[in-house]
Design a protein around this motif. Structure first.
Motif, short mmCIF file in Angstrom:
data_model
loop_
_atom_site.label_atom_id
_atom_site.label_comp_id
_atom_site.label_asym_id
_atom_site.label_seq_id
_atom_site.Cartn_x
_atom_site.Cartn_y
_atom_site.Cartn_z
N ASP A 21 10.04 -9.46 11.73
CA ASP A 21 11.18 -9.64 10.83
C ASP A 21 10.74 -10.37 9.58
O ASP A 21 9.61 -10.83 9.47
N SER A 22 11.65 -10.46 8.63
CA SER A 22 11.44 -11.18 7.38
C SER A 22 12.61 -12.09 7.14
O SER A 22 13.68 -11.90 7.73
N CYS A 23 12.41 -13.06 6.25
CA CYS A 23 13.46 -14.03 5.97
C CYS A 23 13.42 -14.39 4.50
O CYS A 23 12.34 -14.54 3.92
N ILE A 24 14.59 -14.52 3.91
CA ILE A 24 14.73 -15.02 2.54
C ILE A 24 15.51 -16.33 2.60
O ILE A 24 16.59 -16.39 3.18
N LYS A 27 12.47 -9.64 -8.16
CA LYS A 27 13.24 -8.43 -7.87
C LYS A 27 12.30 -7.26 -7.60
O LYS A 27 12.54 -6.45 -6.71
N GLU A 28 11.21 -7.17 -8.35
CA GLU A 28 10.25 -6.08 -8.18
C GLU A 28 9.59 -6.16 -6.80
O GLU A 28 9.36 -5.14 -6.15
N PHE A 29 9.30 -7.37 -6.34
CA PHE A 29 8.70 -7.54 -5.01
C PHE A 29 9.67 -7.06 -3.93
O PHE A 29 9.29 -6.35 -3.00
N ILE A 30 10.94 -7.45 -4.05
CA ILE A 30 11.94 -7.03 -3.06
C ILE A 30 12.07 -5.51 -3.06
O ILE A 30 12.09 -4.88 -1.99
N LYS A 31 12.13 -4.90 -4.22
CA LYS A 31 12.20 -3.44 -4.29
C LYS A 31 10.98 -2.81 -3.62
O LYS A 31 11.11 -1.80 -2.91
N MET A 32 9.81 -3.39 -3.82
CA MET A 32 8.59 -2.85 -3.23
C MET A 32 8.65 -2.91 -1.71
O MET A 32 8.36 -1.93 -1.03
N ILE A 33 9.06 -4.06 -1.13
CA ILE A 33 9.07 -4.12 0.34
C ILE A 33 10.18 -3.26 0.93
O ILE A 33 10.01 -2.70 2.02
N ILE A 34 11.28 -3.11 0.22
CA ILE A 34 12.39 -2.30 0.72
C ILE A 34 12.07 -0.80 0.63
O ILE A 34 12.28 -0.06 1.58
N GLY A 71 7.38 -13.03 5.28
CA GLY A 71 7.22 -11.68 5.80
C GLY A 71 6.83 -11.65 7.26
O GLY A 71 6.56 -12.69 7.87
N PRO A 72 6.78 -10.47 7.84
CA PRO A 72 6.46 -10.35 9.26
C PRO A 72 5.06 -10.83 9.62
O PRO A 72 4.80 -11.19 10.76
N VAL A 128 5.97 -15.85 -0.02
CA VAL A 128 5.96 -15.41 -1.41
C VAL A 128 7.19 -15.95 -2.11
O VAL A 128 8.26 -16.03 -1.51
N ASN A 129 7.04 -16.31 -3.38
CA ASN A 129 8.20 -16.57 -4.22
C ASN A 129 8.58 -15.21 -4.78
O ASN A 129 7.93 -14.70 -5.70
#
Length: 137
Positions: free
Chosen positions: A41-44, A20-27, A10-11, A16-17
């Motif tokens: 910025d963030s990176c996956i 899907k719920e985490f991605i939905k939360m940050i988006i 994250g920025p 974090v590993n």
């Protein structure tokens, strides 16, 4: 199912590993200010994939998502193109407005990458510097 060998940076140096719920939360839940903190910025990263997705949010444009290291982005050719400056690691990065996507599309792209370990092909990717917009190196 999300691989255990997937990492979200994250920025603010959060590692974090992601689920899907985490991605939905940050988006969907993180405010525009979150995307201006730290590195901006963030990176996956998905183990076994040579590319990674770098992304950030700018209000009112949406999410900018870039395939790294090849600088491939989406491009809505129907849009009038303006240049937006977003600070990444303290340095200004110019990006075209035509490469931003709304939250729903960003979420689909990132979750598809997490689940498959491959860059999604349901969007058209183009070289960022093949888009006709004003930028400085």
């Amino acid at each position: 199912m999300v691989s255990q060998n997937t990492v979200y940076y994250g920025p603010t140096e959060d590692v974090v590993n992601p689920t899907k719920e985490f991605i939905k939360m940050i988006i969907y839940e993180k405010a525009a200010s979150y995307w201006k903190e730290g590195s901006g910025d963030s990176c996956i990263e998905v183990e076994g994939c040579e590319e990674r997705l770098i992304f950030f949010y700018d209000d009112p444009y949406g999410f900018f998502i870039m395939r790294h290291p090849d600088y491939l982005v989406m491009c809505d050719e129907t849009m009038e193109i303006e240049t937006v400056t977003h600070k990444v690691a303290g340095e200004p990065m110019q990006v075209p407005t035509c490469s931003y996507v709304q939250r729903d599309v960003a979420c689909q792209i990132i979750i598809s990458f997490l689940e498959s370990g491959k860059i999604p092909e349901f969007v058209k990717w183009v070289d960022l510097y093949d888009i006709d917009f004003e930028f400085e190196f």
